[in-house]
Design an enzyme around this catalytic site. Sequence first.
Site, PDB file in Angstrom:
ATOM      1  N   CYS A  36       0.841  -1.193   0.000  1.00 55.70           N
ATOM      2  CA  CYS A  36       0.000   0.000   0.000  1.00 55.70           C
ATOM      3  C   CYS A  36       0.884   1.255   0.000  1.00 55.70           C
ATOM      4  O   CYS A  36       1.928   1.289   0.635  1.00 55.70           O
ATOM      5  CB  CYS A  36      -0.937   0.090   1.188  1.00 55.70           C
ATOM      6  SG  CYS A  36      -2.045  -1.298   1.353  1.00 55.70           S
ATOM      7  N   ARG A  39       3.884  -0.385  -4.803  1.00 48.41           N
ATOM      8  CA  ARG A  39       3.622  -0.923  -3.468  1.00 48.41           C
ATOM      9  C   ARG A  39       2.318  -1.711  -3.395  1.00 48.41           C
ATOM     10  O   ARG A  39       2.028  -2.332  -2.371  1.00 48.41           O
ATOM     11  CB  ARG A  39       3.554   0.225  -2.453  1.00 48.41           C
ATOM     12  CG  ARG A  39       4.832   1.009  -2.338  1.00 48.41           C
ATOM     13  CD  ARG A  39       4.667   2.154  -1.383  1.00 48.41           C
ATOM     14  NE  ARG A  39       4.592   1.704  -0.027  1.00 48.41           N
ATOM     15  CZ  ARG A  39       5.631   1.540   0.778  1.00 48.41           C
ATOM     16  NH1 ARG A  39       6.827   1.805   0.346  1.00 48.41           N
ATOM     17  NH2 ARG A  39       5.472   1.118   2.004  1.00 48.41           N
ATOM     18  N   TRP A  70      -2.653  -2.888  -1.561  1.00 47.62           N
ATOM     19  CA  TRP A  70      -2.349  -4.315  -1.717  1.00 47.62           C
ATOM     20  C   TRP A  70      -3.112  -4.997  -0.600  1.00 47.62           C
ATOM     21  O   TRP A  70      -2.792  -4.823   0.575  1.00 47.62           O
ATOM     22  CB  TRP A  70      -0.850  -4.560  -1.599  1.00 47.62           C
ATOM     23  CG  TRP A  70      -0.468  -5.983  -1.877  1.00 47.62           C
ATOM     24  CD1 TRP A  70      -0.258  -6.552  -3.097  1.00 47.62           C
ATOM     25  CD2 TRP A  70      -0.226  -7.021  -0.919  1.00 47.62           C
ATOM     26  NE1 TRP A  70       0.078  -7.879  -2.964  1.00 47.62           N
ATOM     27  CE2 TRP A  70       0.103  -8.195  -1.630  1.00 47.62           C
ATOM     28  CE3 TRP A  70      -0.270  -7.083   0.466  1.00 47.62           C
ATOM     29  CZ2 TRP A  70       0.393  -9.393  -1.003  1.00 47.62           C
ATOM     30  CZ3 TRP A  70       0.020  -8.289   1.088  1.00 47.62           C
ATOM     31  CH2 TRP A  70       0.356  -9.428   0.350  1.00 47.62           C
ATOM     32  N   ASN A 128      -1.362   2.071   5.621  1.00 49.23           N
ATOM     33  CA  ASN A 128      -0.476   1.036   5.096  1.00 49.23           C
ATOM     34  C   ASN A 128      -0.043   0.203   6.286  1.00 49.23           C
ATOM     35  O   ASN A 128       0.455   0.749   7.267  1.00 49.23           O
ATOM     36  CB  ASN A 128       0.730   1.709   4.425  1.00 49.23           C
ATOM     37  CG  ASN A 128       1.865   0.740   4.169  1.00 49.23           C
ATOM     38  OD1 ASN A 128       1.637  -0.437   3.900  1.00 49.23           O
ATOM     39  ND2 ASN A 128       3.095   1.226   4.267  1.00 49.23           N
ATOM     40  N   GLY A 129      -0.230  -1.124   6.218  1.00 54.66           N
ATOM     41  CA  GLY A 129       0.178  -1.986   7.329  1.00 54.66           C
ATOM     42  C   GLY A 129      -0.979  -2.853   7.778  1.00 54.66           C
ATOM     43  O   GLY A 129      -1.946  -3.051   7.038  1.00 54.66           O
ATOM     44  N   GLU A 162      16.572 -18.358  -8.557  1.00 55.69           N
ATOM     45  CA  GLU A 162      16.182 -17.002  -8.941  1.00 55.69           C
ATOM     46  C   GLU A 162      15.525 -17.006 -10.331  1.00 55.69           C
ATOM     47  O   GLU A 162      14.534 -16.307 -10.557  1.00 55.69           O
ATOM     48  CB  GLU A 162      17.428 -16.091  -8.912  1.00 55.69           C
ATOM     49  CG  GLU A 162      17.276 -14.704  -9.497  1.00 55.69           C
ATOM     50  CD  GLU A 162      16.227 -13.832  -8.799  1.00 55.69           C
ATOM     51  OE1 GLU A 162      15.629 -14.264  -7.814  1.00 55.69           O
ATOM     52  OE2 GLU A 162      15.994 -12.714  -9.289  1.00 55.69           O
ATOM     53  N   LYS A 222      11.762 -15.663 -10.999  1.00 56.01           N
ATOM     54  CA  LYS A 222      11.452 -14.604 -11.971  1.00 56.01           C
ATOM     55  C   LYS A 222      10.374 -15.085 -12.934  1.00 56.01           C
ATOM     56  O   LYS A 222       9.440 -14.365 -13.246  1.00 56.01           O
ATOM     57  CB  LYS A 222      12.703 -14.201 -12.778  1.00 56.01           C
ATOM     58  CG  LYS A 222      13.741 -13.403 -12.043  1.00 56.01           C
ATOM     59  CD  LYS A 222      13.434 -11.919 -11.913  1.00 56.01           C
ATOM     60  CE  LYS A 222      12.837 -11.602 -10.586  1.00 56.01           C
ATOM     61  NZ  LYS A 222      13.693 -11.518  -9.442  1.00 56.01           N
ATOM     62  N   GLU A 245       6.889 -15.395 -11.180  1.00 58.68           N
ATOM     63  CA  GLU A 245       6.185 -14.192 -10.737  1.00 58.68           C
ATOM     64  C   GLU A 245       5.705 -13.314 -11.882  1.00 58.68           C
ATOM     65  O   GLU A 245       4.694 -12.640 -11.732  1.00 58.68           O
ATOM     66  CB  GLU A 245       7.002 -13.396  -9.717  1.00 58.68           C
ATOM     67  CG  GLU A 245       8.261 -12.782 -10.224  1.00 58.68           C
ATOM     68  CD  GLU A 245       9.029 -12.053  -9.124  1.00 58.68           C
ATOM     69  OE1 GLU A 245       8.411 -11.538  -8.190  1.00 58.68           O
ATOM     70  OE2 GLU A 245      10.260 -11.990  -9.226  1.00 58.68           O
ATOM     71  N   HIS A 251      17.179 -37.411  -6.980  1.00 56.25           N
ATOM     72  CA  HIS A 251      16.558 -37.843  -5.719  1.00 56.25           C
ATOM     73  C   HIS A 251      15.049 -37.587  -5.710  1.00 56.25           C
ATOM     74  O   HIS A 251      14.451 -37.546  -4.649  1.00 56.25           O
ATOM     75  CB  HIS A 251      17.238 -37.139  -4.539  1.00 56.25           C
ATOM     76  CG  HIS A 251      18.696 -37.462  -4.459  1.00 56.25           C
ATOM     77  ND1 HIS A 251      19.160 -38.712  -4.110  1.00 56.25           N
ATOM     78  CD2 HIS A 251      19.787 -36.715  -4.737  1.00 56.25           C
ATOM     79  CE1 HIS A 251      20.475 -38.716  -4.156  1.00 56.25           C
ATOM     80  NE2 HIS A 251      20.882 -37.515  -4.541  1.00 56.25           N
ATOM     81  N   LYS A 280       5.650  -4.617  -4.392  1.00 55.29           N
ATOM     82  CA  LYS A 280       7.111  -4.551  -4.334  1.00 55.29           C
ATOM     83  C   LYS A 280       7.630  -4.554  -2.910  1.00 55.29           C
ATOM     84  O   LYS A 280       8.628  -5.186  -2.603  1.00 55.29           O
ATOM     85  CB  LYS A 280       7.589  -3.297  -5.058  1.00 55.29           C
ATOM     86  CG  LYS A 280       9.089  -3.192  -5.067  1.00 55.29           C
ATOM     87  CD  LYS A 280       9.620  -2.954  -6.428  1.00 55.29           C
ATOM     88  CE  LYS A 280      11.105  -3.131  -6.499  1.00 55.29           C
ATOM     89  NZ  LYS A 280      11.502  -4.493  -6.875  1.00 55.29           N
TER      90      LYS A 280
END
Length: 607
Positions: free
Chosen positions: A2, A27, A74, A98-99, A479, A483, A486, A502, A602
């Site tokens: 947010c 955000r 968000w 925000n939070g 990584e 990428k 997402e 395995h 983000k």
Amino acid sequence: MCGIVGILGRGEVAARLVAGLRRLEYRGYDSAGICLVGSDGFVRRRAEGKLANLEARLAAEPAHGASGIAHTRWATHGRPSEVNAHPHIVGDVAVVHNGIIENFRPLREALEAEGRVFTSETDTEVIAHLVARELERGHPPVAAVQAVLPQLHGAFALALLFRNEPDLLIGARLGAPLTVGFGDGEAYLGSDALALADLTQEVSYLEDGDWVILRRGAVEIRDRENRPVTRPRIRSGLSGALVEKGNYRHFMLKEIHEQPLVVAQTLQSYLKPLDGQVALPIPDARLENVGRVTIVACGTSFYAGMVARYWLERFARVAVDIDVASEFRYREPVLEPGGLALFISQSGETADTLAALRHARAEGQTIAAVVNVPTSSMAREADILLPTHAGPEIGVASTKAFTCQLAVLAALAANLARARGRLSREEEREIVTHLAEAPAAMNAALALDPAIAALAPLVAPARDVLYLGRGPDYPMALEGALKLKEISYIHAEGYAAGEMKHGPIALIDEAVPVIVLAPSGPLFEKTVSNMQEVRARGGKVILISDREGLAAAGDGCLATLEMPRTHPLIAPLVYAVPVQLLAYHVAVAKGTDVDQPRNLAKSVTVE
Ligand code: F6R
């Protein structure tokens, strides 16, 4: 998570609030809203989805007023919808948040028991109710907010606007960032200084527990004990142009291409190439007795930490423990006195990492932080700050911050090795030389962009993709998979190449592309053996290696990508480029929203 903006302005502020939100959209972007106060009281517009939807709403139904607050969301509590979008208005107060308010359930139950009616599913609405109740009891706004703040548990940055006081804006922060901006007869609030970059360069960063009363021409900051405090007023030096895409189609592509430059910028602060020395801002004496390093981070930053573990163990011969931040605190880690705890974060605000940092501090660790946002909470709370100089990273998928983290971590490993007497002058010189070569090698990798784009059609139709690597290329495989997941929404996994046999090798069939990262070097032969095991079972391999590697093992692969030959030390920095670009081109081929992938944000400031 947010983004919030507030403006106490001298003219119409709606357009400027939306411009601020545009810079905070990274955000969160599942809904957005704005509330202004003018001569007719509150005017609110909200819309589900991207900011563009709010802009369309405002174009159809303009909102007027010289003071206002705005929010891009968000979702945490309550699905993304117009009714859950901020600002929330109850009575004479409007709030953006925000939070997370962790005790919102008991608060809501108590308020409902008093007959108060809630219109949203959010935790934020309790704040609006609590403040409205104080106002109804006859308290003025400042006293109302003062009475409510101690009742809120959790993390928050807030901006509050009052129907009957168009000259007043109140902000508060606890565990989530909030910046105050100073203008000519105007005052501002923003989740970060970038949101305010086009409004003002003069800012103060609130400390945890601070709250701020903004009036035209007067800004008063108080601490959690309600004592007036002064916080340094600094020039942010940020310009709105830093968050423009330039000629690139997406921020992510721009940021991938910026890497040679920003890695060079970052290395400049940590290397003295002419002297063949690493030069961190820490006296060697402070590091010589470090016997254990505990690395904690999330997501891509965690993978940077995994690469660093190889370097720290190899060069500094120091014991390294590493964990994702969301697990670290809850497994009761044994932290010996004198240990170095290393936190890695682009934003410096990731809630899990910040909480882990505070836990490690309470356990007597020296705190080092590799952080991209120099004004962030982690940057301020670290004993040893090791900034990356990537500049603002806007694409939600981290790219340039990651390679800058690697650059700093390699320098740290060498510095620690020297301080512990594990590195000769000659070995140090060699490391410095190789690190200094990284930007040029990354440039050469970027030149392969068209060849990488040509691989995208091989990957885009897949439902599952595997990435394999060994040693420091194993975290690079992780990584690469992250990428791809997402931004293209293709299921992908990274494995240590030797681990395939395995279990995961059962997944192999001709529909699962297997991307093998195998630069020439000490682990090449073993990686290639694992790759052959995949091929023997009908697996379709895309091999990313250098000329020598491809000559030895490229035959029979579905496709190959010839990378520049690099020293193994810098291979992770250089091989980051093709994994990033491949994910990018696959996402473009699939038509996904590259810079703002679904469900993500983000800066993850909730646990
Ligand atoms: C992936 C990505 C995330 C972040 C993670 C940690 O592309 O960006 O996995 O790496 O959320 O964020 P920071 O580094 O800000 O702590």
